[in-house]
Design a protein around this motif. Structure first.
Motif, PDB file in Angstrom:
ATOM      1  N   ARG A   1       9.105   1.928  -4.645  1.00 29.71           N
ATOM      2  CA  ARG A   1       7.864   1.236  -4.516  1.00 29.71           C
ATOM      3  C   ARG A   1       7.376   0.896  -6.250  1.00 29.71           C
ATOM      4  NH1 ARG A   1       2.379   2.236  -5.542  1.00 29.71           N
ATOM      5  NH2 ARG A   1       0.757   0.991  -4.500  1.00 29.71           N
TER       6      ARG A   1
ATOM      7  N   GLU B   1       4.961   4.668   2.381  1.00 27.83           N
ATOM      8  CA  GLU B   1       5.718   5.908   2.637  1.00 27.83           C
ATOM      9  C   GLU B   1       5.986   6.261   4.231  1.00 27.83           C
ATOM     10  OE1 GLU B   1       6.918   8.000   0.536  1.00 27.83           O
ATOM     11  OE2 GLU B   1       6.504   6.607  -0.750  1.00 27.83           O
TER      12      GLU B   1
ATOM     13  N   ASP C   1       0.758  -1.322   0.023  1.00 27.09           N
ATOM     14  CA  ASP C   1       0.119  -0.094   0.116  1.00 27.09           C
ATOM     15  C   ASP C   1       0.802   1.382  -0.011  1.00 27.09           C
ATOM     16  OD1 ASP C   1      -2.825   1.184   0.680  1.00 27.09           O
ATOM     17  OD2 ASP C   1      -1.285   2.158   2.287  1.00 27.09           O
ATOM     18  N   GLU C   2       0.440   2.176  -0.891  1.00 28.04           N
ATOM     19  CA  GLU C   2       1.431   3.308  -1.225  1.00 28.04           C
ATOM     20  C   GLU C   2       1.501   3.959   0.276  1.00 28.04           C
ATOM     21  OE1 GLU C   2       2.059   7.258  -3.914  1.00 28.04           O
ATOM     22  OE2 GLU C   2       0.181   5.925  -4.235  1.00 28.04           O
ATOM     23  N   GLU C   3       0.529   4.293   0.865  1.00 30.02           N
ATOM     24  CA  GLU C   3       0.497   5.112   2.048  1.00 30.02           C
ATOM     25  C   GLU C   3       1.528   4.356   3.092  1.00 30.02           C
ATOM     26  OE1 GLU C   3      -2.636   7.132   5.713  1.00 30.02           O
ATOM     27  OE2 GLU C   3      -3.200   6.768   3.727  1.00 30.02           O
TER      28      GLU C   3
END
Length: 296
Positions: A164, A149, A144-146
């Motif tokens: 990513r 990060e 998941d991107e969030e």
């Protein structure tokens, strides 16, 4: 909570995992470690980490858990087996797997974790033991991107190139592609060096002649000198390359991908493994070519 306020669990202190774990300690992370062997655990304790007896205990006492293991069977056992991570980790926590096990395997583990409310990031790496020590290895990330990060600072302590690639399993896809290319570079270099010797050309002169030209590769830059000298101290075990090529050919079959080069390299590394040379660096494929060419 700041990044370094997180307690980091780290399971798997092998040739790449141990220096990565040390880098986290040196960056002031509180590290809880576990390995099946006592020596690297004691070494990390002397470096400032704390030890835990089982993966379950690591997970129970950590905010984030990292695994860095040889094969998919080890990841499954550590993650899902008796006294495994899943028995100690809380819903809402994150597990980061930095092993190379292939996209199918990590998605199977992720499915089990997600059912327990645990998010998983796959983050396999490329780079030698020196790359792990110096924190310049590439980290290929799926998740998941969030969430990725939110853990980027952690990754950047361990690697110099942090990317990513996509969702869960995407990091593993990138790593498989990376090793398909790395194996092709290495076997091509070994083949060329043996060709040069059989043709009566000094191998060192060959390397000097082609460096900077179209044949410039990572393998040529980092392994040619040792290959010529017959020195194969492992930075990346040949047995690990064989394992990774098994993943590539298995998943390539599933995806319907033609793999004429990768399948040949798989057979070459299989032969090296069967001859008891899996503990050489993967540049040790040179010895197989020398045998086939009748060189001493």
């Amino acid at each position: 909570m700041s990044q370094t306020d997180r307690k980091i669990g780290f399971i798997g202190l092998g040739i790449m995992g141990k220096p990565a774990a040390k880098n986290l300690v040196e960056a002031d992370y509180e590290l809880l470690v576990n390995d099946v062997r006592d020596d690297p655990v004691e070494e990390l304790e002397a470096h400032g980490a704390e030890a835990r007896a089982t993966p379950r205990e690591v997970a129970a006492d950590s905010d984030v858990v990292i695994t860095f293991l040889p094969e998919g069977k080890h990841v499954r056992q550590v993650a899902l087996g008796e006294d495994g991570i899943i028995e100690g980790i809380d819903a809402g926590q994150v597990c980061i797997d930095m092993s190379t096990i292939g996209p199918r395997a990590i998605r199977e583990v992720a499915e089990e974790f997600e059912a327990a409310g645990v998010e998983i990031i796959d983050a396999p790496v490329s780079g030698s033991e020196e790359g792990s020590k110096d924190a310049w290895m590439s980290i290929m990330i799926g998740g998941d991107e969030e969430t990725v990060e939110d853990h980027r600072e952690l990754f950047e302590v361990m690697g110099g190139n942090v990317v990513r690639v996509g969702g869960t399993g995407a990091g593993q896809v990138a790593k498989v592609c990376n090793n398909m290319i790395a194996a092709a570079e290495m076997t091509s270099l070994a083949e060329a060096l043996v060709f040069a010797e059989k043709a009566g050309i000094d191998q060192g002169n060959l390397v000097d002649a082609i460096s900077g030209g179209a044949a410039q590769t990572w393998a040529l830059d980092t392994r040619a000198e040792d290959m010529i000298a017959g020195e194969f101290e492992p930075g990346f075990f040949a047995s690990y390359m064989y394992k990774d090529l098994r993943i590539a050919t298995r998943d390539g079959e599933e995806y319907g991908v033609p793999q004429l080069i990768t399948s040949t390299n798989h057979e070459l590394y299989k032969s090296l493994e069967e001859q008891g040379r899996g503990d050489l660096d993967f540049a040790g494929i040179m010895t197989l070519y020398e045998d086939l060419a009748g060189l001493d």
